[in-house]
Design an enzyme around this catalytic site. Structure first.
Site, short mmCIF file in Angstrom:
data_model
loop_
_atom_site.label_atom_id
_atom_site.label_comp_id
_atom_site.label_asym_id
_atom_site.label_seq_id
_atom_site.Cartn_x
_atom_site.Cartn_y
_atom_site.Cartn_z
N ASN A 106 9.08 72.23 -49.20
CA ASN A 106 8.28 73.35 -49.03
C ASN A 106 7.00 73.46 -49.79
OD1 ASN A 106 10.54 74.02 -47.61
ND2 ASN A 106 10.96 76.20 -48.57
N ILE A 107 5.99 73.64 -49.12
CA ILE A 107 4.60 73.77 -49.75
C ILE A 107 3.86 74.88 -49.05
CG2 ILE A 107 2.57 72.64 -49.78
CD1 ILE A 107 3.92 69.85 -49.41
N GLU B 36 20.97 78.16 -50.08
CA GLU B 36 20.72 77.68 -51.37
C GLU B 36 21.91 77.91 -52.63
OE1 GLU B 36 16.65 78.68 -52.40
OE2 GLU B 36 17.14 78.78 -54.65
N SER C 194 4.76 72.61 -54.39
CA SER C 194 3.32 72.30 -54.42
C SER C 194 3.11 71.56 -55.68
CB SER C 194 2.67 73.64 -54.32
OG SER C 194 2.55 74.20 -53.15
N ASP D 232 11.85 81.73 -43.85
CA ASP D 232 11.95 81.22 -45.21
C ASP D 232 12.69 82.40 -46.27
OD1 ASP D 232 11.31 79.52 -47.60
OD2 ASP D 232 9.23 80.32 -47.64
N HIS D 233 13.52 82.06 -47.11
CA HIS D 233 13.98 82.93 -47.76
C HIS D 233 14.62 84.17 -47.15
CE1 HIS D 233 13.10 80.82 -51.36
NE2 HIS D 233 11.98 80.51 -51.08
N HIS E 275 8.49 78.13 -57.65
CA HIS E 275 7.49 78.79 -56.59
C HIS E 275 6.22 79.18 -57.59
CE1 HIS E 275 11.02 80.21 -54.26
NE2 HIS E 275 10.33 79.13 -53.43
#
Ligand code: G3H
Ligand code: 13P
Ligand code: ZN
Length: 334
Positions: free
Chosen positions: A279-280, A148, A239, A96-97, A192
């Site tokens: 994405n959570i 991204e 989220s 991730d990232h 985020h």
């Protein structure tokens, strides 16, 4: 760590999974994990609901838990899923990232089946150049790459800046064609953390006093879909910040005033479109913290981590199952 292909570990990449999800109008859950309890809860939820799942590891997770341990945990996750009765688990281990070619390469070499190169803060041409470099390396090993475009606005960014941080639909064709990326994370208003909007950006429900966030930019998503029909789109910062968990945290000594997330009906709507990965992370943190705070308040004599981590794990599992079945619709898709 010894060079290993994810295929030896029983993991899969995202290619077929995303194609099926885009066609079927649902999204694959991408849950972050840092601890064994999160990993166990994710696997239990995915097996029980017969859902494919992406287990993702951030730079912070690598620092917290150690990259080698996390990689072995993902391998353990596949074996655990089989032990729980899933004959052919569909589990992706995703970076991730990823912030550099070197980090992506190190993950690919050690058994990740998917990586994100997040060069979204670089100028357009440099983003293309770095993303393409990662794609060239990853594709040699059949590892898929998420890129991204656009900036996930921090709350302050959208408030103080006149310029939009949303992904520009007019850039996506050139970006996807030149980089060869397999999926594209876009910015349409998510961000985020547990504070996605300021109170000034929301309206307030008069009865409950709770904040009602502004809608996502579905018009931007639609434009992107038109430019790249059927191309897998990813939503970060998704989220929902469940208010019952926030209330439990605040009731038992926490302090999260005005925490607010993305309403689930909006994620449901996005999942039915080209958005095929959601994405959570924060919701898992909230579920864990709420259960632990409540447990300590009700059992001040407890000090064995198994006593408070068991309800924490159960509460995360409940949340993961809810997301899979009621929000993303990825259940019964194995
Ligand atoms: O992208 C943000 C994820 O929630 C990961 O967060 O960097 O604190 O592990 P983290
Ligand atoms: P949340 O903070 O909304 O859970 O977002 C997680 C995320 O995007 C991980 O990359
Ligand atoms: Zn993210």
């Amino acid at each position: 760590m010894k060079k290993t292909s994810y295929k030896e570990l029983g993991l899969v990449n995202t290619r077929k999974m995303f194609a099926k999800a885009v066609k079927g109008g649902y999204a694959i859950p991408a849950f972050n994990f840092n601890t064994m309890e999160q990993m166990q809860a994710i696997v239990q939820a995915a097996v029980e609901t017969k859902s494919p799942v992406i287990m993702q590891v951030s730079k912070g997770a690598r620092k917290y838990a150690n990259p080698t341990i996390l990689r072995y945990m993902a391998q353990g996750a596949v074996e655990y899923a089989k032990e729980l009765g899933c004959k052919k688990p569909q589990i992706v281990l995703h970076l991730d990232h990823g912030d550099s070619f070197e980090t992506c390469k190190s993950c690919i070499d050690s058994g990740f089946s998917s990586v994100m190169i997040d060069a979204s803060s670089l100028p357009f041409e440099e983003n293309i150049k770095l993303t393409k470099k990662v794609v060239n390396y990853a594709h040699k090993y059949d590892v898929t790459v998420e890129a991204e475009l656009g900036v996930l606005a921090g709350v302050e960014d959208e408030v103080s800046s006149a310029e939009s941080h949303y992904t520009k639909p007019e850039e996506v064709i050139e970006f996807a064609t030149k980089t060869g990326c397999d999926s594209l994370a876009i910015s349409i208003g998510t961000s985020h953390g547990a504070y996605k909007f300021t109170p000034e950006q929301c309206t307030r429900d008069e009865k409950t006093g709770k904040l009602i966030p502004p809608p996502l930019a579905f018009d931007v998503l639609k434009e992107i879909e038109k430019k790249l029909p059927g191309f897998p789109i990813v939503l970060h910062g998704s989220s929902s910040v469940p208010q019952d968990e926030v209330d439990t945290i605040n009731k038992f000594g926490g302090k999260l005033p005005d925490a607010v997330g993305i309403p689930e009906e909006q994620l449901r709507k996005a999942a039915k479109s080209a958005v095929c990965k959601i994405n959570i992370d924060s919701d898992s943190r909230l579920a864990m913290t709420a259960a632990i705070r409540q447990h300590f308040a009700e059992h001040p004599d407890h000090f064995d981590p198994r006593q408070y981590l068991t309800p924490a794990r159960d509460n995360m599992k409940k949340m993961y199952i809810h997301k899979i079945v009621k929000v993303l619709g990825s259940n019964d898709k194995l």
